[in-house]
Enzyme design. Structure first.
Site, mmCIF file in Angstrom:
data_model
loop_
_atom_site.group_PDB
_atom_site.id
_atom_site.type_symbol
_atom_site.label_atom_id
_atom_site.label_comp_id
_atom_site.label_asym_id
_atom_site.label_seq_id
_atom_site.Cartn_x
_atom_site.Cartn_y
_atom_site.Cartn_z
ATOM 1 N N GLU A 43 0.839 -1.216 0.000
ATOM 2 C CA GLU A 43 0.000 0.000 0.000
ATOM 3 C C GLU A 43 0.864 1.252 0.000
ATOM 4 O O GLU A 43 1.855 1.327 0.753
ATOM 5 C CB GLU A 43 -0.896 -0.025 1.246
ATOM 6 C CG GLU A 43 -2.268 0.502 1.035
ATOM 7 C CD GLU A 43 -3.084 -0.338 0.045
ATOM 8 O OE1 GLU A 43 -3.110 0.014 -1.148
ATOM 9 O OE2 GLU A 43 -3.681 -1.331 0.469
ATOM 10 N N HIS A 44 0.481 2.204 -0.844
ATOM 11 C CA HIS A 44 1.221 3.462 -0.998
ATOM 12 C C HIS A 44 2.655 3.204 -1.467
ATOM 13 O O HIS A 44 3.562 3.957 -1.124
ATOM 14 C CB HIS A 44 1.181 4.290 0.302
ATOM 15 C CG HIS A 44 -0.193 4.848 0.586
ATOM 16 N ND1 HIS A 44 -0.669 5.990 -0.011
ATOM 17 C CD2 HIS A 44 -1.198 4.374 1.361
ATOM 18 C CE1 HIS A 44 -1.911 6.219 0.416
ATOM 19 N NE2 HIS A 44 -2.261 5.247 1.244
ATOM 20 N N THR A 45 2.823 2.132 -2.205
ATOM 21 C CA THR A 45 4.137 1.846 -2.808
ATOM 22 C C THR A 45 4.119 2.139 -4.309
ATOM 23 O O THR A 45 5.171 2.361 -4.889
ATOM 24 C CB THR A 45 4.514 0.361 -2.607
ATOM 25 O OG1 THR A 45 3.388 -0.440 -2.972
ATOM 26 C CG2 THR A 45 4.906 0.075 -1.177
ATOM 27 N N ASP A 46 2.931 2.144 -4.938
ATOM 28 C CA ASP A 46 2.911 2.230 -6.415
ATOM 29 C C ASP A 46 3.491 3.543 -6.934
ATOM 30 O O ASP A 46 4.252 3.557 -7.896
ATOM 31 C CB ASP A 46 1.514 1.937 -7.004
ATOM 32 C CG ASP A 46 0.407 2.894 -6.599
ATOM 33 O OD1 ASP A 46 0.614 3.704 -5.669
ATOM 34 O OD2 ASP A 46 -0.673 2.832 -7.228
ATOM 35 N N ASP A 178 -4.138 0.547 -9.460
ATOM 36 C CA ASP A 178 -5.566 0.267 -9.634
ATOM 37 C C ASP A 178 -5.890 0.004 -11.103
ATOM 38 O O ASP A 178 -6.574 -0.958 -11.456
ATOM 39 C CB ASP A 178 -6.413 1.457 -9.165
ATOM 40 C CG ASP A 178 -6.142 1.829 -7.716
ATOM 41 O OD1 ASP A 178 -5.441 1.067 -7.039
ATOM 42 O OD2 ASP A 178 -6.628 2.881 -7.285
ATOM 43 N N TYR A 227 -3.798 12.425 0.340
ATOM 44 C CA TYR A 227 -3.146 11.493 -0.580
ATOM 45 C C TYR A 227 -2.011 12.204 -1.321
ATOM 46 O O TYR A 227 -0.870 11.739 -1.339
ATOM 47 C CB TYR A 227 -4.163 10.930 -1.577
ATOM 48 C CG TYR A 227 -3.569 9.899 -2.514
ATOM 49 C CD1 TYR A 227 -3.548 8.544 -2.168
ATOM 50 C CD2 TYR A 227 -3.014 10.274 -3.730
ATOM 51 C CE1 TYR A 227 -2.993 7.603 -3.024
ATOM 52 C CE2 TYR A 227 -2.460 9.341 -4.587
ATOM 53 C CZ TYR A 227 -2.459 8.004 -4.226
ATOM 54 O OH TYR A 227 -1.903 7.077 -5.074
HETATM 55 C C1 GLA Z 1 -5.257 4.607 -4.270
HETATM 56 C C2 GLA Z 1 -4.482 4.979 -5.516
HETATM 57 C C3 GLA Z 1 -3.442 3.914 -5.843
HETATM 58 C C4 GLA Z 1 -2.581 3.594 -4.630
HETATM 59 C C5 GLA Z 1 -3.436 3.341 -3.395
HETATM 60 C C6 GLA Z 1 -2.607 3.190 -2.133
HETATM 61 O O1 GLA Z 1 -6.015 3.483 -4.491
HETATM 62 O O2 GLA Z 1 -5.353 5.120 -6.611
HETATM 63 O O3 GLA Z 1 -2.653 4.337 -6.928
HETATM 64 O O4 GLA Z 1 -1.634 4.609 -4.400
HETATM 65 O O5 GLA Z 1 -4.361 4.399 -3.182
HETATM 66 O O6 GLA Z 1 -1.825 2.038 -2.215
#
Ligand code: GLA
Length: 370
Positions: A43-46, A178, A227
């Site tokens: 999570e929050h790595t992309d 996503d 975010y």
């Molecule tokens: C949202 C964003 C993704 C990702 C997640 C956290 O879903 O759309 O790109 O950053 O948060 O992992």
């Protein structure tokens, strides 16, 4: 304009087509759909060029559309208000902004900037961390490609166009997770995705186990500034460490931070990438307990170091673990929305029912498993 069929009935393209025809007095030129997603770990790595392990959920968004000969976009949806705007009108936060964003993305591949009639039907809850936006974007792009008879883009091309809709039209500087999983994965598998190279591999979930996706009942708004703030904090942390992105940082570098918050943001990303790799090893050697433990650690890191959890998410995660889940964590951006819990298939429904009893606003969205 009103939607002509009930909101949460079983999904059937026929029903969508009937609603489209009743509303617009003609047949749609194209129909397409895309599923939502839940992230198992990563999570929050992309947006840090890192590793993720998401899967698609059975909930999906369906789109039926037909091009018009003028510049009006007229839309109905079972979840949001109906609307009408011209393709050149400015953005106003209405869901039709997604449609105009999709039209823009297809211009370089031969698309035309003309109006259309559109009906959207979805059972993916919005603001729940299960990618209702990515599903709408991918379904829209697929339907427009058909209606405008454009060459079929590859899944990564579709995902990149969908991500640009978010960046340029919606205002969320999201990563690629996503859109990639929604474009390319199938229900029941998870996708090990390297967000730097976009290399991916579909993997099976542990045999005899299910991932429960449970809504906490509290909604988040992704374009809320937090975010984009985390994204900026990560970019600043990478600059401090002298690396291109936090993907290249190591835990040995953490001592270089003079400031605690920046250190904790980087620590989360570094440790989360390592957890995704460890989770993949657990899938390979069929070790559900190991995977559950990593999910728990991920939640603690998101809570303490990345600070994107909420009291509702923490309570639900605790209840699921207490009721017998092997591991549980928030999924998606955080600040509300859903959690994922790894459960033995045979007891998954009991585990979820017990947790839901303790958290009356929560409810099961999907059980993913073989
Ligand atoms: C949202 C964003 C993704 C990702 C997640 C956290 O879903 O759309 O790109 O950053 O948060 O992992």
């Amino acid at each position: 304009m009103v939607w002509n069929s009930p909101m949460n009935d079983a999904h059937s393209p026929d029903d969508l087509i009937t609603s489209f025809s009743a509303q617009f007095g003609r047949e749609p030129m194209a129909v397409a759909h895309a599923h939502g997603r839940a992230n198992l770990i990563g999570e929050h790595t992309d947006y840090n060029d890192g590793l993720v392990l998401p899967c698609v959920i059975s909930n999906r968004t369906e789109v039926a559309l037909a091009m018009r000969n003028d510049d009006l976009v007229c839309g109905i949806s079972n979840q949001f208000s109906a609307g009408q705007k011209a393709v050149h009108d400015g953005l106003d936060g209405h869901w039709l902004d997604f449609v105009i964003g999709a039209l823009h993305q297809l211009l370089p591949v031969g698309g035309t900037f003309q109006g259309l009639d559109i009906a959207v039907k979805s059972n993916i809850p919005a603001g729940a961390g299960v990618s209702s936006s990515a599903a709408l974007e991918i379904a829209l792009l697929r339907a427009l490609v058909k209606a405008q008879q454009l060459p079929c883009p590859t899944d990564p091309q579709l995902a990149a166009m969908a991500q640009r809709i978010e960046h340029d039209f919606i205002g969320t500087q999201c990563g690629i997770m996503d859109q990639m999983v929604v474009a390319a994965a199938t229900h029941g598998d998870c996708m090990m995705l390297d967000c730097r190279s976009l290399d991916y591999k579909l993997m099976s979930l542990p045999a005899g186990h299910a991932v429960a996706v449970v809504h906490s009942g509290s909604v988040r708004k992704l374009s809320d500034s937090v975010y984009n703030q985390r994204l900026a904090e990560c970019a600043a942390a990478a600059r401090t460490l002298g690396v291109d992105s936090l993907r290249d940082a190591t835990k040995e570098m953490l001592g270089k931070f003079a400031e605690d918050t920046a250190m904790r943001r980087a620590k989360h990303v570094i440790s989360e990438n390592a957890r995704v790799q460890a989770a993949v090893d657990c899938l390979v050697r069929n070790d559900p307990s190991g995977l559950g433990g990593l999910m728990d650690e991920s939640h603690e890191s998101l809570c303490d170091d990345y600070e994107v959890s909420s009291p509702e998410l923490d309570r639900l995660v605790g209840s699921l673990r207490g009721a017998g889940a092997l591991g549980a964590r928030l999924t998606g951006a955080g600040f509300g929305g859903c959690v994922v819990a790894l459960c033995e298939m045979a007891s998954a429904n009991t585990v979820v029912s017990r947790a839901v009893e303790m958290n009356p606003d929560s409810y099961l969205i999907d059980l993913i498993g073989n």
